[in-house]
Design a protein around this motif. Structure first.
Motif, PDB file in Angstrom:
ATOM      1  N   VAL A 136      10.715   0.538 -36.298  1.00  0.00           N
ATOM      2  CA  VAL A 136      10.414   1.332 -37.504  1.00  0.00           C
ATOM      3  C   VAL A 136       9.575   2.529 -37.084  1.00  0.00           C
ATOM      4  CG1 VAL A 136       9.341   1.344 -39.784  1.00  0.00           C
ATOM      5  CG2 VAL A 136      10.419  -0.736 -38.939  1.00  0.00           C
ATOM      6  N   THR A 137       9.870   3.692 -37.666  1.00  0.00           N
ATOM      7  CA  THR A 137       9.045   4.879 -37.447  1.00  0.00           C
ATOM      8  C   THR A 137       8.583   5.427 -38.795  1.00  0.00           C
ATOM      9  OG1 THR A 137      10.955   6.381 -37.492  1.00  0.00           O
ATOM     10  CG2 THR A 137      10.295   5.478 -35.346  1.00  0.00           C
ATOM     11  N   VAL A 138       7.422   6.079 -38.780  1.00  0.00           N
ATOM     12  CA  VAL A 138       6.837   6.646 -39.998  1.00  0.00           C
ATOM     13  C   VAL A 138       6.497   8.108 -39.736  1.00  0.00           C
ATOM     14  CG1 VAL A 138       4.975   6.505 -41.682  1.00  0.00           C
ATOM     15  CG2 VAL A 138       5.872   4.422 -40.662  1.00  0.00           C
ATOM     16  N   GLY A 153      20.047   4.262 -38.585  1.00  0.00           N
ATOM     17  CA  GLY A 153      18.751   4.504 -39.183  1.00  0.00           C
ATOM     18  C   GLY A 153      18.844   4.551 -40.695  1.00  0.00           C
ATOM     19  N   ILE A 154      18.021   3.750 -41.376  1.00  0.00           N
ATOM     20  CA  ILE A 154      17.952   3.747 -42.839  1.00  0.00           C
ATOM     21  C   ILE A 154      16.598   4.340 -43.205  1.00  0.00           C
ATOM     22  CG2 ILE A 154      18.199   2.359 -44.927  1.00  0.00           C
ATOM     23  CD1 ILE A 154      19.344   0.133 -43.073  1.00  0.00           C
ATOM     24  N   THR A 155      16.606   5.504 -43.827  1.00  0.00           N
ATOM     25  CA  THR A 155      15.363   6.241 -44.111  1.00  0.00           C
ATOM     26  C   THR A 155      15.072   6.262 -45.604  1.00  0.00           C
ATOM     27  OG1 THR A 155      15.747   7.657 -42.183  1.00  0.00           O
ATOM     28  CG2 THR A 155      14.145   8.429 -43.808  1.00  0.00           C
ATOM     29  N   THR A 203      11.671   5.097 -41.477  1.00  0.00           N
ATOM     30  CA  THR A 203      13.029   4.836 -40.992  1.00  0.00           C
ATOM     31  C   THR A 203      13.079   3.488 -40.287  1.00  0.00           C
ATOM     32  OG1 THR A 203      13.450   7.200 -40.680  1.00  0.00           O
ATOM     33  CG2 THR A 203      14.932   5.661 -39.553  1.00  0.00           C
ATOM     34  N   ILE A 204      14.003   2.641 -40.737  1.00  0.00           N
ATOM     35  CA  ILE A 204      14.283   1.365 -40.072  1.00  0.00           C
ATOM     36  C   ILE A 204      15.486   1.567 -39.161  1.00  0.00           C
ATOM     37  CG2 ILE A 204      14.856  -1.069 -40.371  1.00  0.00           C
ATOM     38  CD1 ILE A 204      13.733  -0.922 -43.168  1.00  0.00           C
TER      39      ILE A 204
END
Length: 518
Positions: free
Chosen positions: A357-359, A307-309, A370-371
């Protein structure tokens, strides 16, 4: 009449005078017809059962009943060759009549609907139209992504210009000092190293810009996430407003992910720019990486992900805004400040890479995007290549006859000296027409061609030269972003040397071009 009413007539065999050939002809024919009739409903029922989407399914069932009844009439006729059971035959015929009349009654109103069904020709035309629409949609999607790239580049222009001016100051200042003190070899070497370091930094920056602006298809491969994050850190440090504090928490960045490196860098850049815009008064922009094991989600397969945030301390988003953040063209920015393509492009990149992706956002506190990308093995770190040519390069390239084609005189002069340092024999031409003239009087083994030139571009020169000399080797030395035109001229085998280049890169391009002999 009494016998007719009483049903005392003899069997059909009696009517046929019991002649064997007549009896057996009738028997065999009725048997074959009955078998054929009984097989047809089996086919119809099987078809309707397996293709429940077929229109007029009830009519198929009526046909099956009708044809089954027709088959039974032939069975009754066969039976009555020897038995006079005409009551049974009458019942079967009554059932057949009812089924046939019902089928006919229902069939006629359905005729206009059946005629309206598309023919194979219509279906082919519809499929061709659909394929054209899909192709147009793909072009539109590619254009939207390209528009977002240009929008991002436009937002970075001021910072990039400032950084380039700094780099040019280092280069020009070093060269001025070298010119003033040419005899101080130690000082000259130190100043030259500083100028070359500035050139490398400028090359790295222009390479990123060219990668972002280049139109290309997504190419998924293992990527060591630390490398694009390092480039992003350098780009953001030079371009983000000083009021925004940058924090990178990337302890787990050594892991590899499956992604297209250019699309990944652009996605992270878009997230960083959105975070910056959400903090007009300044704040903190944090980029973190963390391993995750996702399981039981509907949008991605179970497995290990990185995860890249990207987190900001900005204004945050209302719930109704969060519900629409991935919609193309949806934006809360004023007209002219954003196209609404950034987050939709990020989401598309993640989905095409097998991730998601999450927001998460709170009004007044900030947002986190987060990707999640699939972990991948085999991602190698990017190696720093030496600028100087190796002694083996000079041995392999000594005596190579090279024709340089470039419209910039100072570029021709510098590249010619670099080639001569490699032991090559050099001829120069200021444009494509002059290069083609020289081919009539000289016999170069390789042409080193610039692409963007007045008159004939590099691809045109290469095609014309190969038409005259099919054995000639071609390499392109260019700063042009689009490589597809050059690839087309060389049947997808173009040797590209990106400006500015070091002697080691020049030697490598020459070796690859000379090795590509068919």
């Amino acid at each position: 009449m009494r016998e007719f009413i009483g049903g005392g007539y003899a069997p059909h065999g009696y009517c046929l005078l019991w002649q064997p050939w007549l009896v057996w002809t009738m028997a065999i024919s009725d048997t074959l017809i009955a078998i054929a009739y009984f097989s047809i409903p089996v086919v119809l029922v099987t078809f309707v059962h397996k293709r429940r989407d077929v229109a007029f399914g009830r009519v198929f069932w009526l046909f099956a009943l009708f044809i089954t009844a027709c088959g039974l009439t032939h069975v009754a006729a066969l039976w009555n060759l020897w038995h006079g059971d005409y009551q049974l035959e009458a019942i079967i015929k009554a059932i057949t009549a009812a089924a046939s009349v019902l089928t006919a009654v229902l069939l006629w109103p359905l005729l206009p609907q059946a005629l309206a069904l598309p023919s194979p020709t219509h279906l082919r035309e519809a499929n061709e139209a659909l394929r054209a629409e899909i192709a147009e949609r793909e072009k539109t999607e590619a254009a939207l992504i390209q528009a977002r790239k240009m929008e991002a580049m436009g937002q970075l222009t001021g910072g990039i210009a400032h950084d380039f001016n700094n780099l040019l100051q280092v280069v020009s200042g070093s060269l001025d000092l070298i010119a003033m003190h040419p005899g101080d070899s130690e000082r000259v070497r130190h100043l030259a190293d500083g100028a070359l370091e500035a050139v490398d930094r400028g090359h790295q920056l222009t390479s990123q810009l060219l990668s972002f602006s280049r139109v290309q298809r997504i190419e998924l491969k293992p990527v060591r996430i630390a490398d694009p994050l390092a480039r992003l850190r350098g780009l953001l440090t030079r371009t983000i407003d000083p009021s925004v504090r940058l924090v990178f928490e990337t302890d787990e960045a050594a892991h590899g992910v499956l992604a297209d490196v250019v699309q990944l860098e652009l996605a992270l850049l878009n997230l960083a720019l959105n975070a910056r815009d959400a903090m007009p008064g300044g704040g903190q922009l944090t980029i973190t990486t963390r391993n995750h094991h996702l399981q039981g989600r509907d949008d991605v397969a179970d497995g290990d992900y990185l995860g890249i945030t990207v987190t900001d301390t900005g204004t945050g988003m209302e719930p109704e805004v969060m519900a629409r953040v991935f919609e193309p063209f949806f934006t809360t920015k004023p007209v002219g400040r954003g196209s609404g393509l950034g987050l939709s492009m990020v989401f598309g990149m993640a989905r095409q890479s097998g991730g998601t992706v999450t927001v998460d956002s709170t009004v007044g506190e900030g947002s986190s995007v987060t990707i999640f990308l699939r972990r991948a093995e085999g991602a190698e770190p990017e190696l720093k290549i030496s600028r100087g040519a190796a002694p083996t390069d000079r041995e392999q390239l000594a005596g190579l006859k090279v024709l340089i084609v470039d419209d910039e005189a100072i570029v021709r002069e510098v590249v010619a000296e670099m080639l001569e340092e490699l032991g090559c024999s050099v001829t120069i031409a200021e444009n494509g027409a002059r290069a083609l003239e020289l081919l009539e009087s000289t016999v170069p083994e390789l042409m080193l061609i610039d692409f963007a030139m007045p008159g004939m571009n590099g691809a045109d020169v290469a095609r014309a030269a190969l038409a005259r000399r099919p054995d000639l080797r071609i390499a392109f030395a260019t700063g042009f972003a689009q490589s597809d035109v050059m690839d087309a001229a060389m049947d997808g085998k173009a040797i590209l040397l990106r400006k500015p280049f070091a002697p080691s890169a020049l030697a490598d391009a020459l070796r690859r071009a000379m090795a590509d002999r068919t």
